[in-house]
Design a protein around this motif. Structure first.
Motif, PDB file in Angstrom:
ATOM      1  N   SER A  14      12.152   2.696  -4.970  1.00 34.26           N
ATOM      2  CA  SER A  14      10.842   2.184  -5.347  1.00 34.26           C
ATOM      3  C   SER A  14       9.899   2.183  -4.147  1.00 34.26           C
ATOM      4  O   SER A  14      10.324   1.932  -3.005  1.00 34.26           O
ATOM      5  CB  SER A  14      10.964   0.761  -5.901  1.00 34.26           C
ATOM      6  OG  SER A  14       9.682   0.202  -6.138  1.00 34.26           O
ATOM      7  N   VAL A  15       8.621   2.460  -4.402  1.00 31.93           N
ATOM      8  CA  VAL A  15       7.608   2.392  -3.340  1.00 31.93           C
ATOM      9  C   VAL A  15       7.306   0.936  -2.987  1.00 31.93           C
ATOM     10  O   VAL A  15       6.767   0.651  -1.910  1.00 31.93           O
ATOM     11  CB  VAL A  15       6.304   3.108  -3.762  1.00 31.93           C
ATOM     12  CG1 VAL A  15       6.546   4.595  -3.973  1.00 31.93           C
ATOM     13  CG2 VAL A  15       5.723   2.470  -5.030  1.00 31.93           C
ATOM     14  N   MET A  16       7.665   0.015  -3.913  1.00 29.74           N
ATOM     15  CA  MET A  16       7.411  -1.396  -3.638  1.00 29.74           C
ATOM     16  C   MET A  16       8.329  -1.930  -2.544  1.00 29.74           C
ATOM     17  O   MET A  16       8.083  -3.006  -1.976  1.00 29.74           O
ATOM     18  CB  MET A  16       7.583  -2.227  -4.920  1.00 29.74           C
ATOM     19  CG  MET A  16       6.575  -1.889  -6.004  1.00 29.74           C
ATOM     20  SD  MET A  16       6.670  -2.984  -7.433  1.00 29.74           S
ATOM     21  CE  MET A  16       6.031  -4.494  -6.702  1.00 29.74           C
ATOM     22  N   GLU A  44       5.779  -0.962   4.850  1.00 31.69           N
ATOM     23  CA  GLU A  44       4.524  -0.565   5.479  1.00 31.69           C
ATOM     24  C   GLU A  44       3.393  -0.380   4.467  1.00 31.69           C
ATOM     25  O   GLU A  44       2.273  -0.028   4.836  1.00 31.69           O
ATOM     26  CB  GLU A  44       4.725   0.722   6.279  1.00 31.69           C
ATOM     27  CG  GLU A  44       5.746   0.583   7.397  1.00 31.69           C
ATOM     28  CD  GLU A  44       5.958   1.881   8.147  1.00 31.69           C
ATOM     29  OE1 GLU A  44       5.303   2.883   7.783  1.00 31.69           O
ATOM     30  OE2 GLU A  44       6.775   1.898   9.092  1.00 31.69           O
ATOM     31  N   GLY A  45       3.697  -0.585   3.191  1.00 35.03           N
ATOM     32  CA  GLY A  45       2.674  -0.469   2.157  1.00 35.03           C
ATOM     33  C   GLY A  45       2.281   0.955   1.846  1.00 35.03           C
ATOM     34  O   GLY A  45       1.211   1.196   1.264  1.00 35.03           O
ATOM     35  N   LEU A  46       3.104   1.920   2.232  1.00 40.23           N
ATOM     36  CA  LEU A  46       2.809   3.322   1.964  1.00 40.23           C
ATOM     37  C   LEU A  46       3.344   3.745   0.608  1.00 40.23           C
ATOM     38  O   LEU A  46       4.277   3.134   0.063  1.00 40.23           O
ATOM     39  CB  LEU A  46       3.431   4.199   3.068  1.00 40.23           C
ATOM     40  CG  LEU A  46       2.969   3.922   4.504  1.00 40.23           C
ATOM     41  CD1 LEU A  46       3.740   4.790   5.481  1.00 40.23           C
ATOM     42  CD2 LEU A  46       1.469   4.148   4.630  1.00 40.23           C
ATOM     43  N   ASN A  47       2.748   4.816   0.073  1.00 39.97           N
ATOM     44  CA  ASN A  47       3.194   5.341  -1.222  1.00 39.97           C
ATOM     45  C   ASN A  47       4.384   6.280  -1.016  1.00 39.97           C
ATOM     46  O   ASN A  47       4.401   7.429  -1.448  1.00 39.97           O
ATOM     47  CB  ASN A  47       2.042   6.079  -1.912  1.00 39.97           C
ATOM     48  CG  ASN A  47       2.386   6.431  -3.354  1.00 39.97           C
ATOM     49  OD1 ASN A  47       3.179   5.740  -3.988  1.00 39.97           O
ATOM     50  ND2 ASN A  47       1.805   7.507  -3.869  1.00 39.97           N
TER      51      ASN A  47
END
Length: 299
Positions: A196-198, A202-205
């Motif tokens: 998951s990107v969550m 670092e908050g990146l996609n």
């Protein structure tokens, strides 16, 4: 002003209509010995199950049994109402499908005892819905009121789309039951890894994977499942995929059936067709009721 009470004579037409429907459905049920035998056996099993569930005070299961009894009559009701003849093989499969889903799946918990039970039923559902969708187009294609002729490929595509649409609508229904009534119709799956990107700190996609999951704790307590608990997504996608397989199989069979001008024996066993006049049991029953009414009027 007070409403006038209906006289017995005014009630006769509606009563005659109901009697005609009862006779027609009764004749429809008994038309084919093999399907009637299956219907009778399944109905007896449902009644026995309902009695046992009642004495065990499982009233929700009693409701499921009543619903199953009604669903078992649906094939005959549809044949009488829309004047379509279901092949014996298709009718038997539909009856077994209803019993397997409601009694074996829900009450006998086959969905939990046999992990592939839900997969089998969804695959069969894709096959059956494609057969029904194909028959709807085939009936229109052969109708006297329509002058156009559809190609075998187009009919196969329509059957496939019809089956997938029914499959998607059913998944919508399962989701709704889970959200509003918490029935867990979308069964969960235990996973040992998630991506998951969550999880990206670092908050990146950019997706981050956590593998080798052996346990998950909620509010400090271990779930004891041996992995991460997926909430219905894998089950839904699996159901749609096997529905896709069933739809593709029958759509392919139906394509060659039409291309060979209805010579395929296998497909013919599963494709409904319009009833002939001598098999229109509702018209026959209504005629009998009219004759009985005429005799009563003479007396």
């Amino acid at each position: 002003m007070k409403d006038k009470q209906r006289t017995p004579k005014e009630n006769k037409p509606s009563r005659r209509r109901c009697e005609a429907w009862k006779k027609a459905i009764h004749m429809e049920l008994r038309e084919h010995k093999s399907s009637f035998l299956v219907f009778t056996v399944l109905r007896m099993l449902v009644v026995v199950t309902m009695v046992l569930q009642f004495f065990n005070k499982n009233y929700e299961n009693v409701y499921l049994c009543v619903l199953t009894l009604l669903l078992l009559i649906v094939p005959s009701f549809l044949q009488v109402s829309i004047k379509v003849e279901l092949p014996t093989g298709l009718e038997i499969i539909i009856l077994l499908f209803i019993f397997s889903a409601e009694i074996l799946g829900e009450i006998r918990a086959f969905y939990l005892r046999i992990p592939i039970w839900d997969t089998i039923l969804h695959t069969l559902n894709g096959f059956l819905m494609a057969a029904i969708g194909f028959s709807l187009v085939d009936i229109l294609n052969r109708g006297e009121r329509f002058s156009f002729k559809l190609s075998p490929a187009y009919m196969a595509i329509v059957a496939f789309c019809f089956s997938m649409t029914i499959g998607v609508l059913w998944e919508f229904f399962e989701w709704g039951m889970d959200v509003f009534f918490h029935l867990d119709m979308q069964k969960d799956t235990v996973l040992t890894s998630i991506t998951s990107v969550m999880l990206n700190t670092e908050g990146l996609n950019v997706p981050v994977t956590i593998g080798g999951i052996t346990d998950v704790a909620v509010n400090g307590e271990s779930l004891g499942l041996g992995g991460y608990l997926d909430i219905g997504l894998y089950d839904t996608m699996k159901d749609l995929f096997v529905n896709f397989i069933g739809a593709v199989v029958f759509s392919t069979v139906g394509f060659f059936y039409v291309k060979n001008r209805g010579k395929g024996r296998f497909a013919k066993r599963f494709i409904p067709r319009l009833k002939s006049k001598d098999r229109d049991f509702l018209a026959i029953a209504e005629e009998e009721e009219e004759m009985e009414q005429a005799k009563e009027d003479k007396q």
